[in-house]
Design a protein around this motif. Structure first.
Motif: not given
Ligand code: PRX
Length: 669
Positions: A276-278, A330-332, A405-410, A431-437, A540-542
Motif C-alpha cells: 500500500y502506498t499513498s 518497497i525498498t525493503g 541513497t533512495v527515497g527523496e532528493p539528496i 542516487d537511485t530514483w524510483w517508486q513503490t509502483e 508529500i515526502n516526509v
Molecule cells: O518523489 C519521488 C521520491 O519518492 C517517491 C516514491 O516514493 P515511494 O513510492 O515511497 O518509494 C520510495 C522508495 C523507492 C518518488 O515519486 N523519490 C524516490 N527516490 C528519489 C526520490 N526523489 C528524488 N530522488 C530520489 N532518488
C-alpha cells in the motif's frame, strides 16, 4: 539543486566485479538495445533465472498503456522463493550467508542459504496446513525480525500474495489495508523493539482486526511469532489479547513442521505481492506486483547498481549488502529481500534506529559485518550529520565499495558529507530514483560507469525510457522542467491497483496517454541526466515516507472541532518535508496548544506517528478562488515562509488573506 564542480565525479568501486568494467560505451549499447528491442533484451536476461516452464519467446513483452494491460514473460512458470533460495542451494551456495539480522541491542541472527530455505519451507508448510493457498492475501505486520523476511518468502513459495504493512502504522491504518486486501490471514509478532522502546505490535493488530470486522472483513487466523524466537515475549495461549481459535503460535508450529516444501509453480503474471502506498487523493492504494517481471527486474537492478557478480559469481564474492530500509516499504522488498537473495548475495537487516544507542550505529554495523554496499535514505544522513563527523571517523569503514541513497532528493550538503566523510572521497554514490509502483530502481548512476552529478539521479536503467512532458503533452526540450513520465513498459512495473483497475488507469495513464505518469517533476539535461524536481501532486515526502495530504486532512477531520483543513509539505531540515496543517475550527472552539496536541494525537491514531503534524496553523480563512477551490500553491508558499515568490494571487476571492496568514505563520515544533 546546485551542480558541484566537475572534480571527483567518476569513481570506480573498489574491487569491481567486472560486470561494470563495461564502461559507458557498453552501457549505452545495452541501454539502446533494451529500449529498441525490450523483448530480446529481457528475454535473454530472463533465461538466466530458473523456470519450471520456460516463457514463450514470442511473448516476452506485452505493453498496452491505454487499457492498460502489461504482461511479461508469458507462458513461463516460476517461483521467486525458488529463485531466491533453492536455486542457490542446488548450486552449492547452501553454506553461504544469505541474511544477517542485527537486533536493536546488537544481537546477531545469521542465516545461510540452506538455513533460510529450511525456515521458509517450515513456515510455508504451516501456512499451507492452515489452508492458505494460491491467491490468498496474507497481511504481514511485523517488526524487522527474521520472521518477516521468512514469512514473505513463505507466502511467495505457496503462491499467497503478501501484503506487508509497516509496523509503525496505527490500528486504523492497518485495518484499512486488511479490509482493502480482503485479507483473512495475518502474520504478526508479539512486539517490536526500536531504539530501546517496545512497540506493542500484537495489540495494534488485535485492534485493527476489530475495526476490520466492523467493516465486514473477518480475520480468521492470526499467526503470532515471538520477537526473534529466542528474545522477547513469547506468543502464548492465555496471554492478554489472545483469541483462542484465531491466534496460533507460529514459532511452535514452524519448529514442528517439515523443512521441505514444494514451491508452487506460478504463472509469470500471477500476483506476488501487494504494497500500500499513498496517492494524492483517497485511501492508500494497493500496488500489485506480479511474479516474473518483478523478479527479473529486482534481481537485475540489484546486480548492476550494487555491482554484484550475480549467482554464478556469488561463491567467490565477499560482498555484504546493508540496506537500512524497513521491509514494510518497497525498498525493503526489492533491495533487502528479493534483489540480494536472487543474486545469492549476503543481505544485512537492522531492527533498530540509526541513533540508538549512539549516533554511530550504522557505522558500527558496517564495521562489524564488513559491509561493502550500503543503501540508505537522505533523511537518515541528515539526522546523522548533526552529530558531526566523529561517530563516523571512529569506525573502520574500509570495507565499503558503493554508497547508495533512495527515497527523496539528496541535498548538496548531505551528498557532500556522505561522499567525503563516509566515502572518504573515493566511493561512487548511487542516487537511485524510483517508486513503490516501479518495483525497482529506474534512474540511477551505475557505479564505475556513470559520471556522478550530485543532485541528479543521472541515467535511466536498462529498459527505462524517461520522457519529460509539458502540461499540454508536448515533449520538453533539454533542461526544460515538466512532468516526468515513462514512455514504455519495463518488467518491474506494477500491474494494477488491487481491486480498482480503473483507478490504476486514471492515476497513471490518463493525464498523458501512452505514458506512465510518475507524479514527479523533472528535467533532462543535454547529457541525458535526469534531475528530479519533487512531486507535482498532493503527495508529500516526509523522511522518505510517502503521505497523501488528503489522508492527513481526512484524519484531522475526525476531530469534532475541525471544520476544514488544508495540509501541505514545507521544507524541513531533517525530514526533507514537514507536515504543515492549516486548520479551521468550528464556531465556539478555541485555538490552544492543548487543541494542537489533541489534533496531532488524532492524526497519529488515524495513520501513525509518521504522519504526526509538524505545525498546526489555526485560521478561520483559507485562500480560495471565487469558485471556492483552496489554492494550495499559495498555502505551500506561506508554509515555507516564501513571501516573495507568491506568484499570481489575482484569482483569489479575497487576496488580503495571504498577508494575514503570512503574519500568523507557525514555525515547525
Ligand atoms: O518523489 C519521488 C521520491 O519518492 C517517491 C516514491 O516514493 P515511494 O513510492 O515511497 O518509494 C520510495 C522508495 C523507492 C518518488 O515519486 N523519490 C524516490 N527516490 C528519489 C526520490 N526523489 C528524488 N530522488 C530520489 N532518488
Amino acid at each position: 539543486m546546485e551542480v558541484h564542480s566537475h572534480e571527483h565525479r567518476h569513481f570506480m568501486p573498489k574491487r569491481p566485479h567486472g560486470l561494470l568494467g563495461l564502461g559507458e560505451a557498453k552501457y549505452k549499447e545495452m541501454y539502446q538495445e533494451s529500449i529498441n528491442d525490450p523483448a530480446a533484451f529481457w528475454g535473454r536476461i530472463g533465461k538466466t533465472y530458473d523456470w519450471f516452464k520456460p516463457f514463450d519467446d514470442n511473448k516476452v513483452a506485452h505493453s498496452d498503456f491505454h487499457t492498460p494491460d502489461i504482461r511479461w514473460f508469458e507462458g513461463g512458470q516460476t517461483n521467486i522463493s525458488y529463485n531466491c533460495l533453492d536455486r542457490h542451494v542446488a548450486a552449492g551456495l547452501g553454506d553461504r550467508p544469505a541474511a544477517t539480522f542485527e537486533g536493536d541491542e546488537g544481537e546477531v541472527f545469521p542465516f545461510t542459504y540452506s538455513e533460510l530455505l529450511a525456515r521458509v519451507s517450515q513456515t510455508a508448510n504451516v501456512l499451507r496446513d492452515a489452508g492458505v493457498s494460491k491467491g490468498d492475501r496474507v497481511t504481514l505486520c511485523m517488526p524487522m525480525i527474521p520472521q518477516l523476511m521468512i514469512s514473505m518468502l513463505a507466502c511467495a513459495r505457496i503462491g499467497a500474495v503478501h501484503s506487508v504493512v509497516f509496523a509503525g502504522f496505527s490500528a486504523d491504518a492497518v485495518a484499512d489495508r486488511i479490509v482493502d486486501a480482503g485479507s483473512s490471514i495475518v502474520i504478526t509478532a508479539t512486539e517490536g523493539v526500536r531504539g530501546g522502546k517496545t512497540v506493542p505490535i500484537k495489540s495494534i493488530v488485535d485492534n485493527a482486526i476489530i475495526v476490520a470486522e466492523q467493516r465486514g472483513v473477518n480475520v480468521t487466523r492470526v499467526f503470532v511469532t515471538s520477537r526473534n524466537g529466542q528474545a522477547g515475549v513469547e506468543a502464548r495461549e492465555g496471554e492478554e489479547g489472545w483469541v483462542s481459535g484465531r491466534d496460533v503460535n507460529m514459532d511452535a508450529l514452524a519448529a514442528a513442521a517439515s523443512p521441505e516444501c514444494e514451491p508452487v509453480a506460478m504463472d509469470a503474471e500471477d500476483p506476488l505481492f501487494l504494497l500500500y502506498t499513498s496517492g494524492s487523493t483517497g485511501k492508500p492504494k494497493g500496488v500489485l506486483h506480479t511474479t516474473a517481471g518483478y523478479m527479473v527486474y529486482a534481481g537485475e537492478t540489484f546486480k548492476y547498481i550494487f555491482d554484484h557478480p550475480g549467482p554464478s559469481g556469488a561463491a567467490e564474492c565477499s560482498d555484504v549488502h546493508f540496506c537500512t530500509a524497513d521491509v514494510g516499504w518497497i525498498t525493503g522488498h526489492s533491495y533487502l529481500t528479493y534483489g540480494p537473495l536472487l543474486n545469492g548475495a549476503h543481505s544485512v537487516a537492522f531492527e533498530g534506529v540509526p541513533t540508538y544507542p549512539h549516533p554511530g550505529r550504522f557505522w558500527e554495523i558496517i564495521q562489524k559485518h564488513k559491509v561493502t554496499t550500503f543503501y540508505t535514505a537522505p533523511t537518515a544522513l541528515r539526522s546523522l550529520m548533526v552529530h558531526g563527523d566523529e561517530p563516523v571517523l571512529k569506525h573502520d569503514l574500509s570495507s565499503l565499495r558503493v554508497l547508495g541513497t533512495v527515497g527523496e532528493p539528496i541535498n548538496p550538503e548531505a551528498w557532500t558529507w556522505y561522499h567525503s566523510v563516509v566515502g572518504k572521497k573515493q566511493l561512487p554514490i548511487v542516487d537511485t530514483w524510483w517508486q513503490t509502483e516501479t518495483g525497482g530502481v529506474m534512474i540511477t548512476p551505475l557505479p564505475g560507469v556513470t559520471t556522478l552529478m550530485p543532485g541528479s539521479a543521472t541515467k535511466p536503467f536498462f529498459g527505462v525510457k524517461p520522457v519529460v512532458l509539458h502540461q499540454d503533452g508536448e515533449v520538453a526540450e533539454a533542461n526544460e522542467a515538466g512532468h516526468l513520465t515513462i514512455g514504455q513498459a519495463w518488467p518491474g512495473m506494477m500491474r494494477t491497483i488491487f481491486g480498482d483497475h480503473e483507478r490504476f488507469r486514471e492515476t497513471y495513464f490518463s493525464q498523458f496517454p501512452g505514458h506512465y505518469t510518475t507524479g514527479d517533476g523533472g528535467r533532462i539535461d543535454e547529457e541525458g541526466n535526469v534531475w528530479i524536481m519533487g512531486r507535482m501532486d498532493d503527495v508529500i515526502n516526509v523522511s522518505g515516507h510517502r503521505l497523501g495530504t488528503a489522508e492527513v486532512e481526512s484524519a484531522l477531520g475526525e476531530h469534532h472541532d475541525v471544520v476544514e483543513s488544508a495540509v501541505v509539505g514545507a521544507p524541513h531540515a531533517i525530514k526533507g518535508e514537514g507536515i504543515y496543517c492549516f486548520v479551521t475550527l468550528r464556531a465556539g472552539a478555541t485555538p490552544s496548544d492543548e487543541l494542537r496536541a489533541a489534533l496531532k494525537q488524532t492524526v497519529r491514531k488515524s495513520i501513525g506517528p509518521i504522519a504526526s503534524p509538524d505545525a498546526i496553523h489555526f485560521t478561520q480563512e483559507l485562500p480560495k478562488t471565487r469558485s471556492g477551490k483552496i489554492m494550495r500553491r499559495i498555502l505551500r508558499k506561506i508554509a515555507a515562509g516564501d513571501e516573495e515568490e507568491m506568484g499570481d494571487t489575482s484569482t483569489l476571492a479575497d487576496s488580503s488573506v495571504v498577508g494575514r496568514l503570512m503574519k500568523s505563520r507557525q514555525a515547525f515544533a
